[in-house]
Write an enzyme that holds these catalytic residues in place. Sequence first.
Site, PDB file in Angstrom:
ATOM      1  N   ASN A   1     103.076  37.805  76.652  1.00  0.00           N
ATOM      2  CA  ASN A   1     103.728  37.943  77.950  1.00  0.00           C
ATOM      3  C   ASN A   1     104.723  36.816  78.241  1.00  0.00           C
ATOM      4  O   ASN A   1     105.304  36.777  79.322  1.00  0.00           O
ATOM      5  CB  ASN A   1     102.684  37.986  79.072  1.00  0.00           C
ATOM      6  CG  ASN A   1     101.830  39.226  78.995  1.00  0.00           C
ATOM      7  OD1 ASN A   1     102.288  40.275  78.534  1.00  0.00           O
ATOM      8  ND2 ASN A   1     100.596  39.127  79.414  1.00  0.00           N
ATOM      9  N   CYS A   2     104.915  35.914  77.313  1.00  0.00           N
ATOM     10  CA  CYS A   2     105.823  34.783  77.499  1.00  0.00           C
ATOM     11  C   CYS A   2     107.264  35.235  77.260  1.00  0.00           C
ATOM     12  O   CYS A   2     107.587  35.780  76.206  1.00  0.00           O
ATOM     13  CB  CYS A   2     105.444  33.668  76.519  1.00  0.00           C
ATOM     14  SG  CYS A   2     106.619  32.316  76.435  1.00  0.00           S
ATOM     15  N   ASP A   3     108.132  35.012  78.241  1.00  0.00           N
ATOM     16  CA  ASP A   3     109.538  35.421  78.118  1.00  0.00           C
ATOM     17  C   ASP A   3     110.219  34.769  76.924  1.00  0.00           C
ATOM     18  O   ASP A   3     110.977  35.415  76.201  1.00  0.00           O
ATOM     19  CB  ASP A   3     110.315  35.092  79.397  1.00  0.00           C
ATOM     20  CG  ASP A   3     109.944  36.007  80.551  1.00  0.00           C
ATOM     21  OD1 ASP A   3     109.409  37.104  80.293  1.00  0.00           O
ATOM     22  OD2 ASP A   3     110.193  35.623  81.706  1.00  0.00           O
TER      23      ASP A   3
ATOM     24  N   ARG B   1     109.109  36.380  73.714  1.00  0.00           N
ATOM     25  CA  ARG B   1     109.712  37.707  73.551  1.00  0.00           C
ATOM     26  C   ARG B   1     111.179  37.605  73.143  1.00  0.00           C
ATOM     27  O   ARG B   1     111.642  38.355  72.285  1.00  0.00           O
ATOM     28  CB  ARG B   1     109.568  38.521  74.833  1.00  0.00           C
ATOM     29  CG  ARG B   1     108.130  38.992  75.059  1.00  0.00           C
ATOM     30  CD  ARG B   1     108.051  40.049  76.113  1.00  0.00           C
ATOM     31  NE  ARG B   1     108.489  39.550  77.410  1.00  0.00           N
ATOM     32  CZ  ARG B   1     107.832  39.709  78.543  1.00  0.00           C
ATOM     33  NH1 ARG B   1     106.708  40.359  78.552  1.00  0.00           N
ATOM     34  NH2 ARG B   1     108.297  39.233  79.665  1.00  0.00           N
TER      35      ARG B   1
END
Length: 110
Positions: free
Chosen positions: A8-10, A13
Site C-alpha cells: 500500500n506504499c505509494d 508502487r
Amino acid sequence: MELYGLKNCDTCRKALKALQNAGNEVVLRDVRAEGMADTLRDRALAEFGDKLLNTRSTTWRGLSEEERAKAPEVLLAEHPALMKRPLIVVGDNLYLGWDKTVQGALLQED
C-alpha cells in the site's frame, strides 16, 4: 529483482511500476505480510545503518521512547513497517529508497 516494502506504499508502487515498465522482472515482497529474512535485514543494516529506519513514519511516532531505544535490528524485526522503503535487491546489490540516484542506477540496467 526483489522489492521489499509495503503493497500500500505509494513509493513502492511507483518504483514497482517504473521497474516493470523498464522491462525488469520484479517481485514485490510485502514486509508486513511476508517479513524479511534475518540475513537480508542484517546485510541491509550493515550497508545502510540507521538510514534503514524510517523515523518519519507513523509507526515510529507511535513508539514509546523505551521502544525507540531498542537496537535497529530488534525494531525492524518487531515492526517491519519501520523500514525505509523500498529496499531493492538486484543480484548482490542493495538499493534503498526511490530517489533520483536509485532510479538512475536501476532504470539504466537491463
